[in-house]
Design a protein around this motif. Sequence first.
Motif, PDB file in Angstrom:
ATOM      1  N   THR A  13       0.843  -1.193   0.000  1.00 37.96           N
ATOM      2  CA  THR A  13       0.000   0.000   0.000  1.00 37.96           C
ATOM      3  C   THR A  13       0.876   1.239   0.000  1.00 37.96           C
ATOM      4  O   THR A  13       1.914   1.272   0.662  1.00 37.96           O
ATOM      5  CB  THR A  13      -0.925  -0.001   1.249  1.00 37.96           C
ATOM      6  N   ARG A  16      -0.315   7.925   0.699  1.00 40.95           N
ATOM      7  CA  ARG A  16      -0.091   9.205   0.011  1.00 40.95           C
ATOM      8  C   ARG A  16      -0.534  10.356   0.901  1.00 40.95           C
ATOM      9  O   ARG A  16      -1.680  10.420   1.324  1.00 40.95           O
ATOM     10  CB  ARG A  16      -0.855   9.235  -1.309  1.00 40.95           C
ATOM     11  N   CYS A  96      -4.215   9.417   1.948  1.00 38.13           N
ATOM     12  CA  CYS A  96      -5.055   8.403   1.328  1.00 38.13           C
ATOM     13  C   CYS A  96      -4.235   7.118   1.220  1.00 38.13           C
ATOM     14  O   CYS A  96      -3.093   7.147   0.763  1.00 38.13           O
ATOM     15  CB  CYS A  96      -5.514   8.859  -0.049  1.00 38.13           C
ATOM     16  N   ASN A  97      -4.824   6.012   1.644  1.00 42.60           N
ATOM     17  CA  ASN A  97      -4.162   4.718   1.574  1.00 42.60           C
ATOM     18  C   ASN A  97      -4.583   4.047   0.267  1.00 42.60           C
ATOM     19  O   ASN A  97      -5.775   3.842   0.028  1.00 42.60           O
ATOM     20  CB  ASN A  97      -4.554   3.852   2.768  1.00 42.60           C
ATOM     21  N   LEU A  98      -3.594   3.694  -0.559  1.00 42.47           N
ATOM     22  CA  LEU A  98      -3.868   3.174  -1.898  1.00 42.47           C
ATOM     23  C   LEU A  98      -3.236   1.796  -2.073  1.00 42.47           C
ATOM     24  O   LEU A  98      -2.005   1.660  -2.120  1.00 42.47           O
ATOM     25  CB  LEU A  98      -3.285   4.126  -2.952  1.00 42.47           C
ATOM     26  N   GLY A 102      -5.192  -2.436  -6.297  1.00 47.62           N
ATOM     27  CA  GLY A 102      -6.531  -1.878  -6.476  1.00 47.62           C
ATOM     28  C   GLY A 102      -7.643  -2.784  -5.969  1.00 47.62           C
ATOM     29  O   GLY A 102      -8.817  -2.476  -6.162  1.00 47.62           O
ATOM     30  N   GLU A 106      -9.728   2.826  -2.183  1.00 51.83           N
ATOM     31  CA  GLU A 106      -8.936   3.912  -1.592  1.00 51.83           C
ATOM     32  C   GLU A 106      -9.552   4.303  -0.256  1.00 51.83           C
ATOM     33  O   GLU A 106     -10.769   4.385  -0.129  1.00 51.83           O
ATOM     34  CB  GLU A 106      -8.918   5.130  -2.517  1.00 51.83           C
ATOM     35  N   GLU A 107      -8.672   4.518   0.729  1.00 48.91           N
ATOM     36  CA  GLU A 107      -9.147   4.893   2.056  1.00 48.91           C
ATOM     37  C   GLU A 107      -8.607   6.261   2.451  1.00 48.91           C
ATOM     38  O   GLU A 107      -7.400   6.413   2.642  1.00 48.91           O
ATOM     39  CB  GLU A 107      -8.684   3.876   3.100  1.00 48.91           C
TER      40      GLU A 107
END
Length: 146
Positions: A13, A16, A96-98, A102, A106-107
């Motif tokens: 992950t 960001r 944002c956790n990416l 995918g 997105e969290e």
Amino acid sequence: MSSSMIDAAFRATTYRVSTPVGDFALRIDRADAPFDDFLSRQPLVAAQHGASTGICWGVVTAYNPGTLLPDDDNHRRQQRLCEQIMASGWLFFPACNLADDGAWPEEPSYLLLHVDEEQMAVLGREFCQRAVVCGRTGLAPRLLWL
């Protein structure tokens, strides 16, 4: 999902962080010199709590506590987290956790500044998270399992 799969997902992950000078893509176990430099050059950030020993920070979300929740539930939880962060007086940046693949949505999250691991653990547990990300300038971010 096994604990090794959960660990792998957290490590796969990008965390960001959005700042006034741009975004930083933080990763577990990877130091980020440009991010450290950014933090050390911010007067409000560096001036607090003896920045000469390193600026402590953490990433936390209220989204999807171990299972996917409906968007409305996640939004309400995240709003409550934001209110708590603001009431605490902590400096923070939106994040944002990416997930790399995918497979997980997105969290939205927050990067909190001048927080210790105990404070991060309390927040993470309150919002039923399995782990939070903790860091300090000069060191690689790491997972703090809850």
